[in-house]
Scaffold this active site. Structure first.
Site, PDB file in Angstrom:
ATOM      1  N   GLU A 247      53.404  42.334  10.904  1.00 16.09           N
ATOM      2  CA  GLU A 247      54.229  41.822  12.215  1.00 16.09           C
ATOM      3  C   GLU A 247      52.698  41.294  12.766  1.00 16.09           C
ATOM      4  OE1 GLU A 247      57.044  41.530  12.363  1.00 16.09           O
ATOM      5  OE2 GLU A 247      57.567  42.856  10.924  1.00 16.09           O
ATOM      6  N   CYS A 281      53.320  40.016  21.949  1.00 11.17           N
ATOM      7  CA  CYS A 281      53.407  39.010  20.576  1.00 11.17           C
ATOM      8  C   CYS A 281      54.254  38.090  20.603  1.00 11.17           C
ATOM      9  CB  CYS A 281      53.285  40.076  19.388  1.00 11.17           C
ATOM     10  SG  CYS A 281      54.795  40.686  19.068  1.00 11.17           S
TER      11      CYS A 281
END
Length: 498
Positions: A247, A281
């Site tokens: 991720e 993010c």
């Protein structure tokens, strides 16, 4: 699990409970000591052996671990939030509740509601040519799952993967980020009190420990962090053929369509860009907007800041940059830009002493500037002009595929054009960030923004072996297709190959 294994497991439970009480009496100071490489290997070997000798195939054990996780978060939420704030220099407790604790609790609830159903064998379709046989898919625990946690949301990005791993019946090792040491220590202490080390253990240490952690022969390794480090993690896992979920991040763009409600778009974009001071993010990284909307966007952003973060330097809802290194990196991006292109949205200036980075808009930066080459990971928002929607789509597609893409507008034809002509890890329409807390949606990147997805059922299946099973019926015609191949075989093949 056989009756003998079940009895052994119950006997082990008594030892585990004694160990848990013993560990609960240990001081937090002992847990702040970094895990040695030898200790880490011993922890892994212990979990690995248990995963082979005592696979967790029953729902009761899995549900118990989820209950332990929920109890830990419920009883430790204040101390965990305080530890996060201490690592950041200051982070709003409300932000921790909203962005970390709330999705963690709802994730546990979702797994507990559906996990028993997910783990049941399920029928799969079968061609009529093979009937009356049937196909099944049986989810099984992989064994030992390794989780590498970043510093920006250290609670949710530890707990989320742990939920999926435990629901799938795995044992878990977690490497906490060395950039958030106070939280790492607090989390390790909490895990030691609420879990047996036969189920979940936490590894503490610097980069060298993280490097060795990624080399362990896990049954699956999940890493959240930067693309650059993600490449190293994948390379370290490759010799063991360890499957990985990465991720990562990158630059998540916003496209504001012509005719969109600009005030609404600014409202949502600024929410996403100021949450955790932009250290997310999937925060909006830059905005593609038509030139005619440029000045209005900046004006509305300033008005939004005045309303939502008045007196930002002393505002208890606004967080700080995690450390001086990150602060200097972002300040360096800004120092390279012409002063007239940098628009402060508040009266406050960047302050390295307090690590306050107020929200800033950058007008039309060059594509080769660092603010456009790198993931910003701070409350700095470039505005990039476009003329046609095709231009905006081409701009996004000319760059690595983003972890998230956001589009604002009401023209359904144009929204569909963005949907069908772009590829991103996730897509939000007239919203930002909230797709990450939808437990019925998989979350993950594509290309440079990551590989693999998890959350909810997608996470359960990612961290399970979905074993295919073919079950032959007692009455079947397969013997008719055995050699020597005669006339019947040739006729049958002639029909099937048409």
């Amino acid at each position: 699990m056989t009756d003998t294994q079940q009895n052994n497991y119950q006997a082990d439970d008594q030892i585990i409970e004694q160990t848990r009480h013993h560990m609960a009496n240990e001081t937090s100071q002992s847990l702040s000591i970094a895990t040695t490489i030898d200790e880490m290997h011993a922890q892994f070997s212990h979990l690995y052996k248990l995963s082979r000798d005592q696979p967790i195939n029953d729902w009761a054990t899995r549900a118990e671990q989820l209950d332990n996780l929920e109890l830990m978060l419920s009883e430790r939420q204040d101390s965990l939030a305080q530890a996060i704030s201490a690592d950041f220099g200051y982070r709003s407790e409300s932000e921790t509740q909203f962005a970390e604790l709330f999705p963690s609790f709802t994730g546990i609830s979702h797994a507990r509601k559906y996990g028993k159903k997910w783990m049941k064998p399920r029928r799969a379709s079968i061609s009529a040519l093979y009937m009356p046989a049937h196909n099944e898919i049986q989810p099984q625990p992989l064994g030992v799952v390794g989780i590498m946690v970043p510093w920006n949301y250290p609670l949710f990005l530890a707990v989320g993967p742990i939920i999926d791993a435990l629901t799938a019946g795995n044992r878990v090792m977690v490497k906490m980020s060395e950039a958030a040491p106070k939280f790492a220590q607090s989390f390790a202490e909490a895990v030691a009190r609420y879990f047996s080390q036969d189920m979940v253990c936490v590894v503490l240490g610097e980069v060298d420990i993280a490097q060795e952690f990624s080399k362990l022969p896990f049954d699956h390794l999940l890493y959240t962090g930067s693309t650059a480090v993600g490449k190293k993690v994948m390379a370290a896992a490759a010799p063991n053929l360890t499957p990985v979920t990465l991720e990562l991040g990158g630059k998540s763009p916003v496209i504001v369509l012509n005719g969109a409600n600009l005030e609404s778009a600014v409202n949502r974009v600024m929410m996403g860009k100021t949450l955790n001071a932009g250290q997310t993010c999937i925060a909006p990284d830059y905005v593609l907007v038509q030139r005619k909307e440029h000045e209005a966007f900046i004006r509305l952003a300033k008005e939004w800041m005045d309303k939502h973060y008045p007196n930002i330097a002393d505002n208890p809802d606004y967080s700080r940059i995690i450390n001086n290194q990150q602060f200097k990196r972002v300040k360096g991006y800004l120092d390279q830009l012409p002063g007239e292109d940098v628009h402060l949205l508040t009266d406050a200036e960047p302050n390295i002493d307090t690590r306050l980075m107020p929200p800033i808009i950058v007008s039309e930066p060059n594509d080769d500037s660092e603010v456009m080459q790198n993931e910003i990971f701070a409350p700095v928002l470039p505005l990039v002009h476009y003329d046609t929607l095709e231009d905006a789509i081409d701009y996004v597609n000319a760059r690595p595929r983003p972890l998230a893409l956001y589009v604002f507008g009401d023209d359904q034809n144009e929204i569909e054009q963005v949907r069908s002509h772009t590829v991103s890890g996730g897509l939000c329409i007239n919203e930002v960030i909230l797709h990450v807390v939808q437990h019925d949606l998989p979350f993950g990147g594509v290309g440079h923004s990551g590989t693999g997805a998890y959350h909810g059922q997608a996470g359960f299946e990612r961290l399970s072996h979905m074993k295919p099973i073919f079950v032959q019926n007692k009455l079947n015609g397969m013997n008719l297709l055995l050699p020597p191949y005669g006339g019947f075989f040739k006729k049958a093949m002639g029909i099937m190959l048409k």
